[in-house]
Write an enzyme that holds these catalytic residues in place. Structure first.
Site, PDB file in Angstrom:
ATOM      1  CD  GLU A  61      71.878  21.277 -14.353  1.00  0.00           C
ATOM      2  OE1 GLU A  61      71.500  20.228 -13.806  1.00  0.00           O
ATOM      3  OE2 GLU A  61      72.508  21.316 -15.417  1.00  0.00           O
TER       4      GLU A  61
ATOM      5  NE  ARG B 124      62.146  12.816  -8.585  1.00  0.00           N
ATOM      6  CZ  ARG B 124      63.153  13.672  -8.847  1.00  0.00           C
ATOM      7  NH1 ARG B 124      64.245  13.655  -8.141  1.00  0.00           N
ATOM      8  NH2 ARG B 124      63.061  14.515  -9.842  1.00  0.00           N
TER       9      ARG B 124
ATOM     10  CE  LYS C  40      65.535  21.053 -13.686  1.00  0.00           C
ATOM     11  NZ  LYS C  40      66.525  21.868 -13.020  1.00  0.00           N
TER      12      LYS C  40
HETATM   13  P1  ATP Z   1      64.774  17.456 -12.828  1.00  0.00           P
HETATM   14  O1  ATP Z   1      65.073  15.998 -12.897  1.00  0.00           O
HETATM   15  O2  ATP Z   1      63.346  17.798 -12.930  1.00  0.00           O
HETATM   16  O3  ATP Z   1      65.621  18.259 -13.756  1.00  0.00           O
HETATM   17  P2  ATP Z   1      66.546  18.107 -10.791  1.00  0.00           P
HETATM   18  O4  ATP Z   1      66.631  17.454  -9.470  1.00  0.00           O
HETATM   19  O5  ATP Z   1      67.605  17.796 -11.778  1.00  0.00           O
HETATM   20  O6  ATP Z   1      65.124  17.857 -11.355  1.00  0.00           O
HETATM   21  P3  ATP Z   1      67.371  20.639  -9.910  1.00  0.00           P
HETATM   22  O7  ATP Z   1      67.219  21.950 -10.552  1.00  0.00           O
HETATM   23  O8  ATP Z   1      68.733  20.058  -9.808  1.00  0.00           O
HETATM   24  O9  ATP Z   1      66.431  19.650 -10.672  1.00  0.00           O
HETATM   25  O10 ATP Z   1      66.667  20.616  -8.504  1.00  0.00           O
HETATM   26  C1  ATP Z   1      66.718  21.641  -7.553  1.00  0.00           C
HETATM   27  C2  ATP Z   1      66.209  21.073  -6.254  1.00  0.00           C
HETATM   28  O11 ATP Z   1      64.861  20.648  -6.393  1.00  0.00           O
HETATM   29  C3  ATP Z   1      67.018  19.858  -5.839  1.00  0.00           C
HETATM   30  O12 ATP Z   1      67.360  19.988  -4.480  1.00  0.00           O
HETATM   31  C4  ATP Z   1      66.088  18.701  -6.075  1.00  0.00           C
HETATM   32  O13 ATP Z   1      66.306  17.683  -5.157  1.00  0.00           O
HETATM   33  C5  ATP Z   1      64.710  19.333  -5.915  1.00  0.00           C
HETATM   34  N1  ATP Z   1      63.725  18.611  -6.712  1.00  0.00           N
HETATM   35  C6  ATP Z   1      63.735  18.387  -8.033  1.00  0.00           C
HETATM   36  N2  ATP Z   1      62.686  17.640  -8.415  1.00  0.00           N
HETATM   37  C7  ATP Z   1      61.974  17.388  -7.289  1.00  0.00           C
HETATM   38  C8  ATP Z   1      60.781  16.654  -7.007  1.00  0.00           C
HETATM   39  N3  ATP Z   1      60.096  16.027  -7.964  1.00  0.00           N
HETATM   40  N4  ATP Z   1      60.348  16.611  -5.730  1.00  0.00           N
HETATM   41  C9  ATP Z   1      61.026  17.242  -4.759  1.00  0.00           C
HETATM   42  N5  ATP Z   1      62.154  17.947  -4.947  1.00  0.00           N
HETATM   43  C10 ATP Z   1      62.638  18.013  -6.196  1.00  0.00           C
HETATM   44 MG    MG Z   2      69.600  18.218 -11.499  1.00  0.00          MG
END
Ligand code: ATP
Ligand code: MG
Length: 555
Positions: free
Chosen positions: A35, A259, A269
């Site tokens: 995102e 994760r 984020k």
């Molecule tokens: P955040 O909570 O940091 O905003 P998010 O999952 O909302 O993380 P996205 O941009 O939606 O962030 O994530 C893009 C991809 O990265 C998704 O497939 C997510 O599962 C993966 N991802 C995000 N954080 C992690 C993590 N800590 N370890 C492994 N994969 C991750």
């Molecule tokens: Mg997300």
């Protein structure tokens, strides 16, 4: 271990089974779906290495899909940084795609659900919807709108799209099962009204699909074979499958892995944005942040991050990875690749009383003694006045102090053996100058003096030294799991940044470029900061020479 010998992770096992059975005609297509609401962090690197790694390993492909369904928090600045970071990590996507490009198709999918009496427009407030949802042990109750006719739903949904209603006035919900033990199947929201400008679609839309409706359908539109996400999405999987089945579209499948959680850091984020907005750090790429851009600015290499992701592997259970492992990966690499240089961070002057004033000896030092041939060499000017580290001199040196003190001898790296003959102090008792005599026939590489000394210290010629600011970074938090604290910002390590405003560096370091790793001999690994200028050189410490926190724990 070579790649062939490495045991398969559970996702590779699934893919190999699918390949054997001829599923999708042996085609593997994964996607990385960020995102664009922030910069990528080291957790994303794990997902990138996994998704792109599978694409490479199985002769498949990986799409980059921006999951841009939330107009309020997203921005093109984030899109650009995400693309840059993925390329920097060494990966190339097959296609650059945006969920917002599918808004038309997703709308049509929603209409199809309504036509099949599988979705309805609900006028209830979000509180009303929540309270009518029941609990995991008690079934929910239908709101009065659940029994609306298909015609009425079609008309209302069209009007939602046309902007007839205000934010929150209506939502579109799937009509599934209000008694299902999986709460995500109790008529989940599919669309909400949001009169907001979107960074790509502008004001074309005022209804936006929810994550669950957009994600699986986008996977299906792209014909993704293996859609890999993190464990929190396990409860969403039934809905993912339900929507694909009811829409009768390409059968993408979702798989979940743990994760990355890492000690002494926060990863989401949302929290990282708070640190940026509260000015607790100097932006998303402050070298103490766990973002890819911060690691780059700090001197981490793509290979060190890929190596880290490889070592941690892919698990089905949540765990916590020690940040020392990441530090180990960059330290191990830089030990092999970094060019060696001399810099003095806490200087006192050393005067060689028997070396002619004005004379300069141009010494030669190999760039990298770890490799055959040394990767070339540089000239190190030597003169009668040098900067040395303050703690390399002691007035009352204990027995095992193999550095300088009255009567003690050391080797000056790449140069001569010197013996301390005298020193000067100011009124407060601080040492201001150390005096030595050098042994002319003890020059490194051509030493005929027969003398043996135990210690070697680094130095920089006063007349030739350049000045630089040096930034010493430490862990941003002093708690292993800051998120477990009441307010994660209270556990910020007050000593996470130490700035040395005026260090002296050997002149060749003026040629340094950001990202090129240097070992400042005896001090650590450093790189030039991206915001450094020729008028004001700034170096960032990438990592210490040894793991200083391991000692802390043992104490
Ligand atoms: P955040 O909570 O940091 O905003 P998010 O999952 O909302 O993380 P996205 O941009 O939606 O962030 O994530 C893009 C991809 O990265 C998704 O497939 C997510 O599962 C993966 N991802 C995000 N954080 C992690 C993590 N800590 N370890 C492994 N994969 C991750
Ligand atoms: Mg997300």
């Amino acid at each position: 271990m070579t790649n062939e010998e490495k045991p398969l992770n559970f996702i590779e096992e699934i893919i190999e089974k699918d390949l054997e059975s001829g599923k999708h005609n042996g085609r593997v297509l994964t996607r990385f779906p960020p995102e664009p609401n922030g910069y990528l962090h080291i957790g994303h690197a794990k997902s990138i290495c996994l998704n792109f790694g599978l694409g490479q390993k199985y002769n498949g492909k990986t799409n980059l899909r921006f999951d841009d369904t939330n107009p309020v928090t997203e921005d093109t600045e984030y899109v650009d940084s995400i693309k840059y970071d993925i390329n920097w990590l060494g990966f190339e996507w097959a296609e650059e795609l945006y969920t917002s490009d599918y808004f038309g198709q997703l709308y049509d999918f929603a209409v199809k659900l309504i036509e099949n009496d599988l979705a309805y427009v609900d006028d209830s407030s979000s509180e009303e919807i929540a309270s009518a949802k029941g609990t995991p042990t008690e079934p929910g109750t239908p709101t009065p709108y659940r029994s609306r006719s298909i015609e009425e739903n079609l008309k209302l949904f069209q009007e939602m799209k046309d902007g007839k209603y205000a934010d929150g006035e209506k939502v579109l919900r799937a009509k599934i099962d209000l008694a299902n033990p999986n709460m995500h199947l109790r008529d989940p929201l599919l669309y909400r009204i949001k009169h907001a400008h979107h960074h790509r679609t502008g004001n074309t839309w005022c209804i936006y699909p929810m994550y669950d409706f957009a994600h699986g359908q986008s996977d299906s539109i792209e014909e993704i074979t293996h859609s890999i996400c993190t464990l929190e999405f396990i409860p969403h999987r039934n809905l993912y499958d339900w929507l694909i089945e009811k829409l009768d579209i390409f059968p993408s499948k979702q798989y979940e892995f743990a994760r990355l959680n890492m000690t002494y850091t926060v990863m989401s984020k949302r929290r990282l944005l708070q640190l940026v907005n509260d000015k607790l750090v100097d932006g998303w790429d402050d070298p103490r942040m766990p973002t890819i851009s911060a690691f780059r600015r700090r001197g981490y290499t793509p290979a060190s991050i890929r190596n880290f992701c490889d070592r941690i592997g892919v698990q089905k259970r949540e765990n916590m990875i020690d940040i020392s492992l990441l530090e180990f990966c960059i330290r191990e690499e830089l030990n092999k690749t970094a060019w060696r240089r001399m810099a003095v961070l806490d200087p006192i002057k050393l005067v060689i009383t028997n070396y002619p004033e004005g004379q300069v000896d141009e010494l030669i030092g190999e760039n990298n003694p770890e490799v055959e041939g040394g990767e070339g060499s540089r000239v190190i000017p030597f003169s009668n006045e040098l900067w040395i580290e303050r703690d390399d001199f002691m007035e009352d040196a204990p027995k095992k102090f193999f550095r300088l003190g009255p009567g003690l001898s050391v080797r000056l790296k790449h140069a001569y053996i010197v013996t301390c003959t005298d020193f000067k102090k100011d009124e407060q008792g601080n040492i201001t100058e150390v005096h030595c005599e050098y042994i002319p026939n003890s020059k490194s590489g051509e030493d005929t003096s027969g003398l043996k000394v135990k210690g070697t210290i680094h130095w920089v010629s006063v007349a030739h030294a350049k000045e630089a600011e040096v930034r010493l970074y430490d862990r941003l938090f002093n708690k292993e799991n800051p998120v477990a604290e009441e307010n994660f910002k209270d556990s910020i390590n007050p000593d996470s940044l130490k700035v040395i405003e005026k260090a002296f560096i050997e002149p060749d370091l003026a040629k340094a470029t950001p990202g090129k790793g240097y070992q400042f001999i005896r001090l650590g690994y450093f790189t030039l900061d991206t915001k450094s200028t020729t008028d004001k050189l700034v170096f960032n410490r990438t990592v210490t020479l040894k793991d200083s926190w391991a000692k802390e724990v043992k104490k």
